[in-house]
Write a protein that holds these residues in place. Structure first.
Motif, PDB file in Angstrom:
ATOM      1  N   VAL A   1      28.932  53.538  27.911  1.00  0.00           N
ATOM      2  CA  VAL A   1      29.121  52.205  28.938  1.00  0.00           C
ATOM      3  C   VAL A   1      30.135  52.825  30.054  1.00  0.00           C
ATOM      4  O   VAL A   1      30.031  52.560  31.172  1.00  0.00           O
ATOM      5  N   THR A   2      31.124  53.508  29.571  1.00  0.00           N
ATOM      6  CA  THR A   2      32.084  54.001  30.487  1.00  0.00           C
ATOM      7  C   THR A   2      31.471  55.081  31.314  1.00  0.00           C
ATOM      8  O   THR A   2      31.764  55.081  32.571  1.00  0.00           O
TER       9      THR A   2
ATOM     10  N   PHE B   1      29.391  53.279  33.596  1.00  0.00           N
ATOM     11  CA  PHE B   1      30.005  52.437  34.804  1.00  0.00           C
ATOM     12  C   PHE B   1      30.793  52.937  35.704  1.00  0.00           C
ATOM     13  O   PHE B   1      31.112  53.016  37.071  1.00  0.00           O
TER      14      PHE B   1
ATOM     15  N   TRP C   1      40.689  56.034  29.718  1.00  0.00           N
ATOM     16  CA  TRP C   1      41.152  55.961  28.223  1.00  0.00           C
ATOM     17  C   TRP C   1      42.149  56.829  27.898  1.00  0.00           C
ATOM     18  O   TRP C   1      42.486  56.744  26.653  1.00  0.00           O
TER      19      TRP C   1
ATOM     20  N   LEU D   1      28.461  42.357  37.358  1.00  0.00           N
ATOM     21  CA  LEU D   1      28.970  41.808  35.978  1.00  0.00           C
ATOM     22  C   LEU D   1      30.078  40.937  36.085  1.00  0.00           C
ATOM     23  O   LEU D   1      30.711  40.333  35.235  1.00  0.00           O
TER      24      LEU D   1
ATOM     25  N   SER E   1      35.259  36.272  40.470  1.00  0.00           N
ATOM     26  CA  SER E   1      35.624  37.633  39.995  1.00  0.00           C
ATOM     27  C   SER E   1      36.322  37.765  38.480  1.00  0.00           C
ATOM     28  O   SER E   1      36.882  38.373  38.047  1.00  0.00           O
TER      29      SER E   1
ATOM     30  N   MET F   1      27.073  40.568  31.488  1.00  0.00           N
ATOM     31  CA  MET F   1      27.710  41.720  30.638  1.00  0.00           C
ATOM     32  C   MET F   1      27.108  42.195  29.318  1.00  0.00           C
ATOM     33  O   MET F   1      26.931  43.214  29.044  1.00  0.00           O
TER      34      MET F   1
ATOM     35  N   LEU G   1      32.851  43.548  23.005  1.00  0.00           N
ATOM     36  CA  LEU G   1      33.296  43.582  24.177  1.00  0.00           C
ATOM     37  C   LEU G   1      33.447  42.269  25.198  1.00  0.00           C
ATOM     38  O   LEU G   1      34.464  42.094  25.836  1.00  0.00           O
TER      39      LEU G   1
ATOM     40  N   GLU H   1      41.004  37.748  29.702  1.00  0.00           N
ATOM     41  CA  GLU H   1      41.021  36.866  30.878  1.00  0.00           C
ATOM     42  C   GLU H   1      41.625  35.682  30.786  1.00  0.00           C
ATOM     43  O   GLU H   1      42.582  35.039  31.691  1.00  0.00           O
TER      44      GLU H   1
ATOM     45  N   VAL I   1      42.916  41.364  37.520  1.00  0.00           N
ATOM     46  CA  VAL I   1      41.744  42.297  36.845  1.00  0.00           C
ATOM     47  C   VAL I   1      42.467  43.507  36.311  1.00  0.00           C
ATOM     48  O   VAL I   1      42.059  43.908  35.382  1.00  0.00           O
TER      49      VAL I   1
ATOM     50  N   VAL J   1      43.945  42.420  33.106  1.00  0.00           N
ATOM     51  CA  VAL J   1      43.005  42.168  32.267  1.00  0.00           C
ATOM     52  C   VAL J   1      42.291  43.511  31.606  1.00  0.00           C
ATOM     53  O   VAL J   1      42.322  43.835  30.452  1.00  0.00           O
TER      54      VAL J   1
HETATM   55  O1  BOM Z   1      38.186  39.241  34.971  1.00  0.00           O
HETATM   56  C1  BOM Z   1      37.722  40.426  35.157  1.00  0.00           C
HETATM   57  C2  BOM Z   1      36.930  41.241  34.103  1.00  0.00           C
HETATM   58  C3  BOM Z   1      36.672  42.741  34.535  1.00  0.00           C
HETATM   59  C4  BOM Z   1      36.044  43.274  33.435  1.00  0.00           C
HETATM   60  C5  BOM Z   1      36.144  44.756  33.207  1.00  0.00           C
HETATM   61  C6  BOM Z   1      37.305  45.025  32.580  1.00  0.00           C
HETATM   62  C7  BOM Z   1      37.359  46.435  31.679  1.00  0.00           C
HETATM   63  C8  BOM Z   1      37.437  47.520  32.709  1.00  0.00           C
HETATM   64  C9  BOM Z   1      38.098  48.783  32.536  1.00  0.00           C
HETATM   65  C10 BOM Z   1      37.134  49.621  31.565  1.00  0.00           C
HETATM   66  C11 BOM Z   1      35.899  50.001  31.745  1.00  0.00           C
HETATM   67  C12 BOM Z   1      35.009  50.527  30.927  1.00  0.00           C
HETATM   68  C13 BOM Z   1      33.653  50.391  30.805  1.00  0.00           C
HETATM   69  C14 BOM Z   1      33.012  49.323  31.553  1.00  0.00           C
HETATM   70  C15 BOM Z   1      33.150  47.847  30.827  1.00  0.00           C
HETATM   71  C16 BOM Z   1      32.323  47.001  31.660  1.00  0.00           C
END
Ligand code: BOM
Length: 141
Positions: free
Chosen positions: A8-9, A12, A37, A61, A66, A73, A90, A98, A111, A114
């Motif tokens: 996923v990382t 993304f 990470w 997502l 926001s 997701m 997750l 949040e 964010v 979060v």
């Molecule tokens: O309320 C805001 C929601 C934001 C969600 C993303 C938070 C985590 C982002 C940092 C890490 C990312 C790693 C992989 C992707 C996960 C979607």
């Protein structure tokens, strides 16, 4: 699992370069997204929050406010190998984070808080990937 989280990382993180200009996130703060990470990377910069919003929007997502779009997701995480083993955890961890920062009105500030909360909780939950695991799957995306 951490293995699924590495996929996923890696995926993304590919959106980071498209989001650098509009977020103002310099390479000095974060050179490559997988370093998110690293043990010694502090998730504190407002620009990182802006970048995560921009990146998340590339994959639909987030909702208009926001905050995380739960269904999208789930589907996004499930699209990776063994994704069904991670998606529920997750979404729950992010939503729990949040709720803790709901009163922050600036989207980028909220964010990044979060995301920092999610990093801590993902480690506790044992789903945080090692940077080497992410680098091993980068070429797939
Ligand atoms: O309320 C805001 C929601 C934001 C969600 C993303 C938070 C985590 C982002 C940092 C890490 C990312 C790693 C992989 C992707 C996960 C979607």
């Amino acid at each position: 699992t951490a293995e699924v989280m590495s996929h996923v990382t890696a995926h993304f993180g590919k959106a980071l370069e498209e989001c650098r200009d509009e977020s103002g996130l310099s390479p000095e703060i974060l050179e490559e997204f997988q370093h998110f990470w690293r043990e010694d990377f502090e998730v504190v910069h407002r620009e990182l929050g802006c970048a995560i919003i921009c990146m998340s929007n590339k994959f639909s997502l987030l909702q208009d406010d926001s905050r995380m779009h739960h269904v999208n997701m789930h589907d996004y995480v499930k699209s990776f190998p063994n994704g069904h083993m991670l998606s529920e955890t997750l979404v729950t961890l992010i939503h729990n984070c949040e709720k803790q920062y709901d009163s922050l009105t600036d989207d980028c500030d909220r964010v990044v808080k979060v995301a920092a909360c999610f990093k801590v909780d993902a480690k506790k939950e044992g789903i945080a990937p090692e940077v080497a695991m992410i680098e091993a799957v980068m070429e797939k995306y």
